[in-house]
Scaffold this motif. Structure first.
Motif, mmCIF file in Angstrom:
data_model
loop_
_atom_site.group_PDB
_atom_site.id
_atom_site.type_symbol
_atom_site.label_atom_id
_atom_site.label_comp_id
_atom_site.label_asym_id
_atom_site.label_seq_id
_atom_site.Cartn_x
_atom_site.Cartn_y
_atom_site.Cartn_z
ATOM 1 N N LEU A 42 37.804 37.090 59.222
ATOM 2 C CA LEU A 42 36.908 38.169 58.790
ATOM 3 C C LEU A 42 35.543 37.566 58.495
ATOM 4 O O LEU A 42 35.377 36.826 57.521
ATOM 5 C CB LEU A 42 37.488 38.842 57.544
ATOM 6 C CG LEU A 42 38.913 39.373 57.732
ATOM 7 C CD1 LEU A 42 39.589 39.612 56.393
ATOM 8 C CD2 LEU A 42 38.906 40.640 58.570
ATOM 9 N N ASP A 43 34.566 37.853 59.347
ATOM 10 C CA ASP A 43 33.243 37.248 59.235
ATOM 11 C C ASP A 43 32.215 38.320 58.878
ATOM 12 O O ASP A 43 31.698 39.008 59.745
ATOM 13 C CB ASP A 43 32.902 36.561 60.567
ATOM 14 C CG ASP A 43 31.565 35.832 60.487
ATOM 15 O OD1 ASP A 43 31.073 35.616 59.348
ATOM 16 O OD2 ASP A 43 31.026 35.518 61.558
ATOM 17 N N GLU A 44 31.970 38.453 57.582
ATOM 18 C CA GLU A 44 31.020 39.447 57.076
ATOM 19 C C GLU A 44 31.325 40.843 57.636
ATOM 20 O O GLU A 44 30.454 41.509 58.198
ATOM 21 C CB GLU A 44 29.578 39.034 57.409
ATOM 22 C CG GLU A 44 29.309 37.564 57.100
ATOM 23 C CD GLU A 44 28.271 37.356 56.005
ATOM 24 O OE1 GLU A 44 27.377 38.204 55.870
ATOM 25 O OE2 GLU A 44 28.386 36.352 55.275
ATOM 26 N N VAL A 45 32.555 41.253 57.490
ATOM 27 C CA VAL A 45 32.990 42.566 57.978
ATOM 28 C C VAL A 45 32.610 43.624 56.944
ATOM 29 O O VAL A 45 32.873 43.446 55.746
ATOM 30 C CB VAL A 45 34.513 42.584 58.211
ATOM 31 C CG1 VAL A 45 34.963 43.948 58.718
ATOM 32 C CG2 VAL A 45 34.911 41.494 59.194
ATOM 33 N N ARG A 46 31.989 44.709 57.387
ATOM 34 C CA ARG A 46 31.563 45.762 56.465
ATOM 35 C C ARG A 46 32.624 46.858 56.392
ATOM 36 O O ARG A 46 33.031 47.426 57.406
ATOM 37 C CB ARG A 46 30.215 46.345 56.905
ATOM 38 C CG ARG A 46 29.094 45.309 56.839
ATOM 39 C CD ARG A 46 27.768 45.882 57.309
ATOM 40 N NE ARG A 46 27.213 46.867 56.363
ATOM 41 C CZ ARG A 46 26.523 46.539 55.265
ATOM 42 N NH1 ARG A 46 26.322 45.268 54.957
ATOM 43 N NH2 ARG A 46 26.040 47.489 54.484
ATOM 44 N N VAL A 47 33.073 47.125 55.164
ATOM 45 C CA VAL A 47 34.105 48.144 54.936
ATOM 46 C C VAL A 47 33.542 49.173 53.959
ATOM 47 O O VAL A 47 33.101 48.797 52.860
ATOM 48 C CB VAL A 47 35.382 47.512 54.333
ATOM 49 C CG1 VAL A 47 36.458 48.570 54.101
ATOM 50 C CG2 VAL A 47 35.911 46.398 55.224
ATOM 51 N N PRO A 78 33.141 45.258 63.585
ATOM 52 C CA PRO A 78 32.529 44.000 64.030
ATOM 53 C C PRO A 78 32.829 42.881 63.028
ATOM 54 O O PRO A 78 32.806 43.123 61.822
ATOM 55 C CB PRO A 78 31.030 44.316 64.055
ATOM 56 C CG PRO A 78 30.942 45.805 64.125
ATOM 57 C CD PRO A 78 32.162 46.344 63.429
ATOM 58 N N GLY A 79 33.124 41.676 63.543
ATOM 59 C CA GLY A 79 33.411 40.535 62.675
ATOM 60 C C GLY A 79 34.892 40.271 62.489
ATOM 61 O O GLY A 79 35.265 39.288 61.869
ATOM 62 N N VAL A 80 35.774 41.139 63.021
ATOM 63 C CA VAL A 80 37.223 40.912 62.923
ATOM 64 C C VAL A 80 37.687 40.189 64.185
ATOM 65 O O VAL A 80 37.473 40.665 65.294
ATOM 66 C CB VAL A 80 38.001 42.246 62.793
ATOM 67 C CG1 VAL A 80 39.508 41.981 62.754
ATOM 68 C CG2 VAL A 80 37.552 43.018 61.566
ATOM 69 N N THR A 81 38.286 39.001 64.010
ATOM 70 C CA THR A 81 38.824 38.254 65.146
ATOM 71 C C THR A 81 40.311 38.004 64.929
ATOM 72 O O THR A 81 40.707 37.556 63.844
ATOM 73 C CB THR A 81 38.113 36.883 65.295
ATOM 74 O OG1 THR A 81 36.711 37.114 65.318
ATOM 75 C CG2 THR A 81 38.551 36.174 66.571
ATOM 76 N N VAL A 82 41.127 38.302 65.920
ATOM 77 C CA VAL A 82 42.576 38.120 65.816
ATOM 78 C C VAL A 82 42.999 36.961 66.712
ATOM 79 O O VAL A 82 42.656 36.936 67.895
ATOM 80 C CB VAL A 82 43.323 39.402 66.242
ATOM 81 C CG1 VAL A 82 44.831 39.162 66.253
ATOM 82 C CG2 VAL A 82 42.976 40.554 65.303
#
Lengths: 285, 377
Positions: free
Chosen positions: B211-216, B190-194
């Protein structure tokens, strides 16, 4: 496949570089410029070192080496700006008495030019109507003949090896000067404009090196002609760029840059010239 | 010094050639260049076929000379390119192999080799191109996760990738090369936009990734925290290695095709054109010999491509552009027709002096690392 110099080949190259440094260093080069003429003593010393007999079969008193070894020593000759009809004498070493030992100096008509005609003991080709010209290169006296004599690919390959050595010498000189000469409080080599000129000097020598060595290994006549085309370009353009890096000093008689450029111009007109090489390679496409 | 392949190398070539002759006729028709899912399926199926035949890891396990033979033979046979597998096989995979933990290697490498998973590269940013180390995408720790915020650009295959090798800044106070970290980002997070970018050739070869606050997860980090620059350099040397050698083979074939077309339409009578093609023949011949020289050198030094690859890349990228400019001379008015392959190749050749390190950056690398000139501003 091992397309790298063997230990023996490196030793041969380094050994010959050392001999040239001792026998034909910078002082000897400049002395030759001031007093042109073929140094017979140097020529015999080259013969003694095995330069001319390198590819003569062992059964006939030579060193029995191949084209790969030949291009390595010619590369060193080009680096040192060694004067004289080296290619013609080298190629005659198997069948002209005294050529292998450096006693006999052999020259040949190459295209419509004859280098070192007045100094040669043996001449290949018709020079009955030869006319001298005022050679641009102080270390290569030249005559012109009316009829053309086409060279084989072996001539082009050895000339290409000399051009490669000269291109490397210009590259090293430019890089050394760019690292030492200071302006605006830093070495000029720290400026990108100069740095990128120097990078191109290497980008020209490495493909030329691969082409020259490969042509020597394969013995393919077309590869020899292609190698000469690239090596001519590398030698001439590297000398030009080196001259630019040297600035005002590059335009002086005192700096060696012009000697490399002028010899490179001469070699480019000997053997297979650019126009002929390009047509020959195009015809094979 | 020789150019003769050993018995072992010739056996490798023969086996590969035999397999290609059997495998290529069974391939489906290549998809349209605009059909991204189709391209992914085609490229990964090819990688799977290579894997099943024992060639899946040729870029990693084979000797430099075998790799050169692989590139030559697949090109000669008209096999598909590495395509969507490029980042996995040539950037991310080798990095994980060199720097990853045993668990990470077991998790990520087999799916790359089998063509199951596709990777893309999240390095460049709008304000960090040639000066990559100045990148600003931030990541901070939150429990056993990193939270990532920022954006990446020029990300090839982003639309169809499963994973992204991501370079982020974890220590904003450290000198710029010191505070970076290498992460494996799941593209489905969630939070990844292409957002696809259109190239001047009209295609969408790459994308922007937001990348909008993407948790890895923290265990997706390869190498130590803040050590990402060193980890990345491993990848870059692979990118600039012998990857272009196959293309040199292709360029030599194009040169032959150009001569044939020019002879057929009368342009061959123009000596300027003939000489131009003749010179290019010498150029690409020498580039192939240089690739062999570099492969032999890598064989002696243990396989890792060195900065000499910059010399090859500089010369090749320029030669490729020259080739397609010459092609335009052969084409005449057809050089304006996008229906001609060479017209499209001419457009795509324009990226070669920019992508994977511009020619200007490469010259600086050559001057400083190979020639030893002083660093400057």
């Amino acid at each position: 496949m091992d397309f790298q110099l063997s230990a023996d080949q490196r030793a041969l190259r380094d050994g010959f570089r050392e001999i040239l440094r001792a026998r034909f260093g910078r002082d000897a080069l400049r002395a030759a410029v001031d007093a042109p003429g073929l140094d017979r003593e140097l020529w015999r010393a080259l013969g003694k070192a095995g330069f001319f007999a390198l590819c003569v079969p062992e059964a006939r008193g030579g060193l029995g080496q191949g084209a790969a070894e030949a291009v390595l020593v010619f590369e060193e000759a080009g680096r040192a700006l060694l004067p004289g009809p080296l290619v013609a004498t080298f190629l005659a070493a198997g069948d002209v008495e005294g050529a292998a030992t450096g006693e006999t100096v052999v020259t040949a008509v190459s295209g419509t030019l004859v280098p070192w005609l007045a100094e040669a003991d043996v001449v290949r080709g018709d020079v009955t109507a030869a006319e001298p010209l005022r050679s641009v290169d102080p270390l290569t006296p030249l005559h012109r003949v009316p009829g053309r004599r086409e060279d084989g690919p072996d001539v082009s390959l050895l000339l290409a090896a000399e051009q490669l050595g000269s291109a490397c010498a210009s590259r090293d000189a430019a890089v050394r000067y760019a690292g030492e000469r200071e302006q605006f409080g830093q070495p000029i080599g720290a400026f990108q404009a100069v740095k990128h000129l120097c990078a191109e000097l290497l980008v020209r020598t490495e493909p030329a090196r691969a082409a020259v060595y490969a042509a020597a290994v394969t013995g393919d006549p077309r590869e020899a002609v292609a190698a000469k085309l690239l090596a001519d370009d590398a030698a001439v353009r590297n000398a030009r760029d080196c001259l630019q890096v040297y600035g005002g000093m590059g335009f002086t008689w005192e700096a060696d840059v012009h000697l490399h450029l002028k010899r490179a111009w001469v070699r480019a007109r000997l053997g297979t010239t650019a126009a002929r090489a390009e047509e020959e390679l195009a015809a094979a496409l | 010094m020789d150019l003769a392949y050993t018995e072992e190398e010739e056996a490798f070539r023969d086996g590969l050639r035999e397999w290609l002759a059997r495998a290529l006729p069974t391939l489906p028709a290549p998809p349209s260049p605009h059909d991204w899912p189709g391209r992914r399926a085609y490229d990964t199926a090819w990688q799977r076929a290579l894997y099943d035949a024992g060639y899946g890891g040729v870029h990693w396990e084979a000797t430099p000379t075998q790799r050169l033979i692989f590139l030559e033979e697949t090109e000669e046979a008209g096999a598909p390119y590495v395509g969507a597998n490029f980042v996995g096989l040539l950037h991310a995979g080798p990095t994980i192999a060199a720097e990853g933990t045993p668990e990470q290697r077991a998790r990520w490498l087999p799916p790359i080799l089998r063509g199951d998973e596709v990777w893309c590269q999240g390095f460049s940013e709008p304000d960090a191109g040639s000066d990559l180390a100045s990148l600003r995408t931030r990541a901070w720790r939150d429990g056993d996760h990193y939270v990532v915020r920022g954006s990446k650009i020029w990300t090839s295959h982003a639309e169809v990738a499963d994973w992204c090798e991501l370079l982020v800044r974890t220590d904003p106070d450290a000198p710029k090369h010191r505070g970076l970290t290498w992460l494996a980002l799941p593209m489905a997070a969630p939070g990844v936009t292409v957002r696809p970018l259109r190239t001047l050739a009209g295609s969408t070869e790459f994308a922007e990734v937001f990348l909008d606050e993407v948790r890895v997860p923290v265990d997706h980090r390869v190498g130590a925290e803040d050590d990402g620059w060193r980890v990345t350099l491993v990848t870059l040397s692979y990118e600039r290695g012998t990857a272009f050698a196959g293309e040199v083979v292709a360029c030599r074939r194009v040169l032959g095709d150009l001569a044939r077309e020019a002879r057929a339409d009368g342009r061959w009578d123009d000596p300027v054109l003939r000489r131009r093609l003749g010179r290019l023949s010498a150029e690409f011949g020498a580039l192939w010999r240089l690739a062999q020289w570099n492969a032999s050198e890598a064989q002696h030094t243990g396989g890792v491509p060195g900065p000499g690859a910059s010399v090859f890349k500089l010369r090749y990228s320029h030669a490729r552009q020259e080739l397609y400019d010459a092609a335009a001379d052969v084409l005449g008015d057809d050089a304006l027709d996008l229906g001609r392959t060479w017209t499209r190749e001419r457009l795509s050749s324009l990226s070669y002096t920019i992508a994977a390190g511009t020619s200007q950056i490469q010259r600086t690398i050559v001057a400083e690392r190979l020639l030893g000139l002083p660093k400057g501003r």
